[in-house]
Design an enzyme around this catalytic site. Structure first.
Site, mmCIF file in Angstrom:
data_model
loop_
_atom_site.group_PDB
_atom_site.id
_atom_site.type_symbol
_atom_site.label_atom_id
_atom_site.label_comp_id
_atom_site.label_asym_id
_atom_site.label_seq_id
_atom_site.Cartn_x
_atom_site.Cartn_y
_atom_site.Cartn_z
ATOM 1 N N HIS A 163 2.595 -7.869 1.116
ATOM 2 C CA HIS A 163 2.882 -7.408 2.472
ATOM 3 C C HIS A 163 2.929 -8.617 3.410
ATOM 4 O O HIS A 163 2.067 -9.507 3.334
ATOM 5 C CB HIS A 163 1.801 -6.435 2.949
ATOM 6 C CG HIS A 163 1.979 -5.062 2.383
ATOM 7 N ND1 HIS A 163 2.460 -4.837 1.122
ATOM 8 C CD2 HIS A 163 1.751 -3.839 2.918
ATOM 9 C CE1 HIS A 163 2.511 -3.536 0.895
ATOM 10 N NE2 HIS A 163 2.085 -2.906 1.966
ATOM 11 N N ARG A 223 6.732 0.865 -6.845
ATOM 12 C CA ARG A 223 6.787 1.806 -5.727
ATOM 13 C C ARG A 223 8.210 1.911 -5.219
ATOM 14 O O ARG A 223 8.932 0.919 -5.126
ATOM 15 C CB ARG A 223 5.859 1.363 -4.585
ATOM 16 C CG ARG A 223 5.866 2.351 -3.414
ATOM 17 C CD ARG A 223 4.803 2.041 -2.387
ATOM 18 N NE ARG A 223 5.106 0.887 -1.579
ATOM 19 C CZ ARG A 223 4.819 0.779 -0.267
ATOM 20 N NH1 ARG A 223 4.232 1.782 0.357
ATOM 21 N NH2 ARG A 223 5.105 -0.318 0.392
ATOM 22 N N GLU A 227 1.129 9.374 3.793
ATOM 23 C CA GLU A 227 1.027 8.328 4.799
ATOM 24 C C GLU A 227 0.880 8.835 6.230
ATOM 25 O O GLU A 227 0.153 8.246 7.017
ATOM 26 C CB GLU A 227 2.257 7.418 4.714
ATOM 27 C CG GLU A 227 2.440 6.781 3.345
ATOM 28 C CD GLU A 227 3.733 6.014 3.242
ATOM 29 O OE1 GLU A 227 3.782 4.874 3.739
ATOM 30 O OE2 GLU A 227 4.693 6.543 2.663
ATOM 31 N N ASP A 256 0.427 3.719 8.254
ATOM 32 C CA ASP A 256 1.317 4.667 8.914
ATOM 33 C C ASP A 256 0.551 5.828 9.530
ATOM 34 O O ASP A 256 0.978 6.391 10.537
ATOM 35 C CB ASP A 256 2.360 5.177 7.920
ATOM 36 C CG ASP A 256 3.439 4.142 7.650
ATOM 37 O OD1 ASP A 256 4.278 3.933 8.537
ATOM 38 O OD2 ASP A 256 3.422 3.532 6.571
ATOM 39 N N ARG A 314 -5.183 -0.083 2.382
ATOM 40 C CA ARG A 314 -5.764 -0.693 3.576
ATOM 41 C C ARG A 314 -5.089 -2.022 3.879
ATOM 42 O O ARG A 314 -4.780 -2.790 2.984
ATOM 43 C CB ARG A 314 -7.264 -0.941 3.391
ATOM 44 C CG ARG A 314 -8.073 0.297 3.087
ATOM 45 C CD ARG A 314 -9.513 -0.049 2.722
ATOM 46 N NE ARG A 314 -10.266 -0.522 3.873
ATOM 47 C CZ ARG A 314 -10.800 -1.725 3.968
ATOM 48 N NH1 ARG A 314 -10.648 -2.610 3.005
ATOM 49 N NH2 ARG A 314 -11.502 -2.071 5.030
ATOM 50 N N ARG A 345 7.938 -0.579 10.649
ATOM 51 C CA ARG A 345 6.780 -0.557 9.761
ATOM 52 C C ARG A 345 5.501 -0.826 10.552
ATOM 53 O O ARG A 345 5.518 -1.390 11.648
ATOM 54 C CB ARG A 345 6.944 -1.597 8.653
ATOM 55 C CG ARG A 345 8.013 -1.232 7.650
ATOM 56 C CD ARG A 345 8.021 -2.225 6.499
ATOM 57 N NE ARG A 345 9.029 -1.884 5.520
ATOM 58 C CZ ARG A 345 8.843 -1.020 4.519
ATOM 59 N NH1 ARG A 345 7.680 -0.418 4.395
ATOM 60 N NH2 ARG A 345 9.808 -0.754 3.665
#
Length: 897
Positions: free
Chosen positions: A143, A401, A522, A562, A600, A734
């Site tokens: 990320h 994913r 989410e 989210d 997280r 995002r």
């Protein structure tokens, strides 16, 4: 650069930290004088002096003076100032990490394995059975929240080692001069290194970044924490209760750069690294196991094993000749190494699995134990056996994913091309389920090699093919979970099962499945619907077959980022707690072993905070099938870049996991229903306040004008786009840039907005005493408010006003400021403090050090954003300076997104 006068008196035990800060600040000042001349040093010191006076007096006059000084800086000087302050904060962070290493284990109340072992001894569970139920997996992600380049991180590690060397007992004057000289050279190199990336990293570069941590840190750290556990529990052999997993190279949700080919290459690189590491371990082991058969006996099984190797690898046997003829362990290890090299090259004669490799090591262990070599068996050989159990031939299990829309589109195309259902996507949910159930029961393939499919569908199919091929050719353990983003309905999971069936991964007629299908819930509505969705799945025959094939195990991922963006901090936390509780109850009712995967982030607004405390705050009873937690972005370097901090982090995580597994239910004296009812009311009030702001068009305009969200997109810190789709709607943004932007502008809004209203309204109805009891007696509630304090302490609504002026929305800013003051007052009242973080004086002192230095960066950033948007400066040059200020503020606050 010196800390503000008097700050070092905050805490006596902070003195070594201040000493390091003064040392590094002094070196930086010397470097700036030599590299840039006295003008830059004078300018920086002038701004810092003004910022310190503003903090001391908190007057509009002092603030106006600082704003004027920043406004007068020409762009070139502004860039130098931004760089100087950014490097200073990097050095402060190094000093702080070094200080964390001092006496970590002596802190009262720390989560340690010793404390967990004492609790286990008092409670008296059967250790073997208890540990079999403990499973923790930390999943490394790519990320885009790590703003620091790997080149710069390596310099940080070197500076940390040099600081540690200066503290070593008995260090002489000469060694001290040499260390100080190297320290200065490194700061010069840091100053002359551009911290901005020239281009956005490719996915495989992110893979290499993650492999750096596996190679340099986790390879030794993970076995260490298992050995510590064994020592504390008095066990020679402990199960592998803690592992690292990875998303890097497998997370394709909204990232078109993560292709099937990239995933395959990432898996190959992981395998190559782990096999190389084993070969290095064998070399060291051969030095240790120089046992001669003339002096110690050897088991018949080991003799037969060596003979089999000689027959199976005649070329290797010829090259060996008579070498190690009387040293059977070394001779055996030579054959083992050859088989590993063949495994890496994919040649005949290699190992078919990590289990085969482990069995060969076991033969040597048993021989040593039977012939006076217990200490040798417990040395490097035991370490290598443990590493094989932890890392296999895959290093880390990769999760894949993808977004549910991609699966639905692919299935719709397959059905239409096969002449089955041309309008699949338009059908209601019940009809889609029926179609999928029918296809899953049909053994004939839906995919035809004679047909051509769209590029998008072909890519989806290729991912499942990579999943199958990786299991067959690399390691059955290299891939496992397939995660579905935005999983709203049962059909979202059935579609993945159908695609898996087409790839041969799901074989319901044989009762076999090779993958876990994992929904990711989410948003607030999806979290609330999750128990109902899982119950519906458990009633579907096709999904019951999947559960049975996977040993009645079901993994569910919960999205913290989210949900916070969608519902606000308090509501997201409560909905996440409730869904854990309700899913665990449903799983028990259905005979399903539930594993929860917590997505997280590093920042508080994305579920961040100390991992150990977060584990203890989970809903009681939600641990039956183990836990997974993401480790993202800057949290990885903060937690693991230094060996001592990495050990401390993993010890806390594992200790928390052991203690949490002991607490299967609420404490006996906890008023469960009363506290839950209070939280429900608080959540409703906080949600209403948050959504009122979030849905306001003026607020949305304010966000884009009063934060550097658009500029953050130019930072090139990750391969993944900032938006799931190409539009500008706030819903498509995002959570990472959402939190990052609010953090930069010192609002930190995602971590607190709505909480003050909820607490004030509840307390106004006579509930303050109840809130105080919840804070004292409920780890969930206490952890939520303590994390909120950390975020609020980094916020500054006075500084945020400079950004608000860019938006021209005084009403929105006034509403945000009012809620901040309300939240501050209520949190202090509930926690019984006079100021934030009163219970954590070390963190409070650190923030007091940082604030006078970060203020000029914030005012500079706000000024440059105004110049850029008004077209007063060359766009490219101005944007570059803004990006440097973003890096500096991120370093100062130790948070991005």
């Amino acid at each position: 650069m010196e800390p503000a006068v008097g700050q070092e008196r905050d805490l006596e035990h902070q003195r070594p930290f201040w000493r390091d800060v003064r040392l590094l600040g002094g070196v930086l000042t010397q470097v700036l004088l030599e590299q840039e001349g006295p003008e830059l040093d004078r300018e920086v010191e002038r701004l810092l002096a003004m910022a310190r006076r503003r903090r001391r007096e908190s007057s509009p006059r002092r603030e106006a003076a600082l704003v004027r000084a920043v406004r007068q800086l020409p762009l070139e000087r502004a860039e130098q100032v931004a760089r100087a302050l950014a490097v200073y904060f990097q050095l402060v962070n190094i000093a702080e990490q070094n200080h964390r290493l001092r006496g970590l284990r002596q802190r009262e109340g720390e989560l340690t394995l010793g404390r967990a072992a004492r609790e286990l001894a008092v409670r008296g569970p059967a250790l073997e059975e208890f540990l079999a139920g403990v499973s923790v997996e930390l999943v490394v992600t790519a990320h885009p929240t790590e703003a620091v380049r790997r080149t710069v991180l390596n310099k940080h590690r070197l500076l940390a080692r040099l600081l540690a060397r200066l503290e070593e007992p008995g260090v002489g004057e000469r060694e001290r001069r040499e260390a100080l000289g190297e320290l200065k050279r490194t700061v010069v190199s840091l100053w002359q290194t551009d911290e901005l990336r020239g281009r956005r990293p490719e996915v495989l570069a992110e893979v290499e970044q993650s492999l750096f941590y596996f190679d340099a840190v986790f390879w030794e750290l993970l076995p260490w924490v298992h050995r510590r556990l064994g020592e504390e529990l008095g066990l020679e052999r402990v199960p592998t209760v803690l592992r690292f997993g990875t998303w890097v190279g497998g997370d394709r949700d909204g990232n078109p750069r993560v292709t099937a080919a990239v995933t395959w290459e990432a898996l190959r690189r992981q395998r190559r690294l782990v096999l190389e590491k084993y070969l290095g371990e064998l070399h060291l082991l051969a030095q240790e196991l120089s046992v001669s058969r003339r002096l110690a006996g050897v088991s018949e099984e080991l003799e037969r094993s060596v003979a089999a190797d000689q027959a199976g690898l005649p070329g290797t046997a010829r090259r060996l000749g008579e070498r190690f003829r009387d040293e059977p362990y070394r001779r055996k290890l030579h054959f083992v190494g050859e088989r590993l090299r063949r495994t890496a090259a994919g040649r005949a004669g290699g190992y078919g699995s990590a289990g085969e490799f482990a069995a060969q090591l076991g033969v040597m262990r048993e021989s040593l134990l039977a012939h006076g070599g217990r200490e040798l068996a417990a040395g490097r050989l035991a370490e290598l056996e443990l590493k094989v159990r932890l890392f296999g031939f895959h290093l880390a299990r990769m999760d894949l994913r993808e977004h549910s829309d991609r699966h639905q589109a692919a299935v719709a195309e397959l059905l239409a091309r096969a002449g089955e259902e041309a309008d699949y996507r338009e059908r209601p949910e019940e009809e889609r389920q029926a179609i999928l159930e029918r296809e899953l029961a049909n053994r004939r393939p839906l995919v035809s090699g004679r047909l051509e499919y769209s590029a998008a569908t072909a890519e989806v199919l290729a991912v499942f093919e990579v999943f199958r091929r990786a299991r067959e050719q690399l390691d059955p353990e290299c891939v496992g979970s397939y995660l579905i983003s935005m999983a709203h309905e049962p059909s979202d999971l059935l579609e993945v099962l159908l695609l898996a069936k087409e790839a041969g991964l799901f074989r319901p007629w044989q009762g076999e499945s090779d993958l876990d299908v994992v929904p990711l819930f989410e948003t607030i509505p999806d979290l609330r619907a999750a128990p109902r969705r899982l119950a519906e799945l458990c009633r579907l025959p096709a999904y019951r077959a999947q559960l049975a094939a996977r040993g009645m195990r079901q993994e569910v991922m919960l999205g913290y980022s989210d949900s916070d963006k969608d519902g606000g901090y308090l509501t997201a936390n409560w909905e996440l707690f409730k869904v854990q509780r309700d899913l665990a109850a449903l799983a028990r009712e259905q005979g399903v072993r539930l594993k929860l995967f917590h997505g997280r982030g590093g920042a508080i607004g994305r579920g961040g905070g100390p991992t150990g405390q977060a584990i203890l705050a989970q809903a009681p009873g939600s641990w039956a099938g183990g836990i997974k937690i993401t480790e993202q972005g800057e949290a990885i370097s903060a937690n693991y870049a230094l060996e001592g901090i990495g050990r401390h982090t993993l010890e806390q995580v594992l200790a928390a996991a052991l203690l949490a597994n002991l607490e299967r239910e609420w404490p006996g004296d906890a008023p469960v229903e009363e506290w839950s009812a209070a939280m429900e009311e608080l959540s409703e009030r906080a949600y209403a306040a948050y959504r009122e702001l979030y849905e306001d068009g003026a607020f949305r305009a304010y966000f884009y004008r009063a934060t550097p969200v658009e500029e953050i997109g130019h930072l090139k810190i990750g391969s993944r786009p900032a938006r799931r789709a190409g539009g500008q709607a706030l819903e498509e943004l995002r959570a990472i840039p959402w939190v990052f932007a609010w953090t930069q502008s010192r609002h930190a809004l995602p971590a607190w907005y709505g909480v003050g209203t909820a607490l004030a309204e509840y307390a106004g109805g006579g509930g303050m005493e109840q809130l105080r009891k919840m804070y004292q007696g409920w780890p969930f509630f206490r952890g939520m408010l303590d994390n909120l304090q950390m975020a609020m302490a980094k916020a500054d609504l006075e500084v945020a006003a400079a950004y608000a002026s860019l938006a021209g929305e005084p009403t929105v800013y006034g509403k945000i400021r009012g809620e901040f003051q309300r939240t501050l007052a209520q949190v202090l009242a509930v926690t019984g403090q006079r100021e934030l973080l009163e219970h954590d004086p070390a963190l409070r002192a650190s923030l007091r050090l940082r604030n006078p230095y970060v203020d000029p960066l914030n005012y500079l950033q706000a000024e440059l954003l105004g110049r850029l948007r008004r077209g007063e400066e060359p766009e490219e040059e101005c944007l570059r300076v803004i990006l440097r200020s973003i890096n500096g503020i991120a370093a100062a606050l130790r948070n991005t997104g």
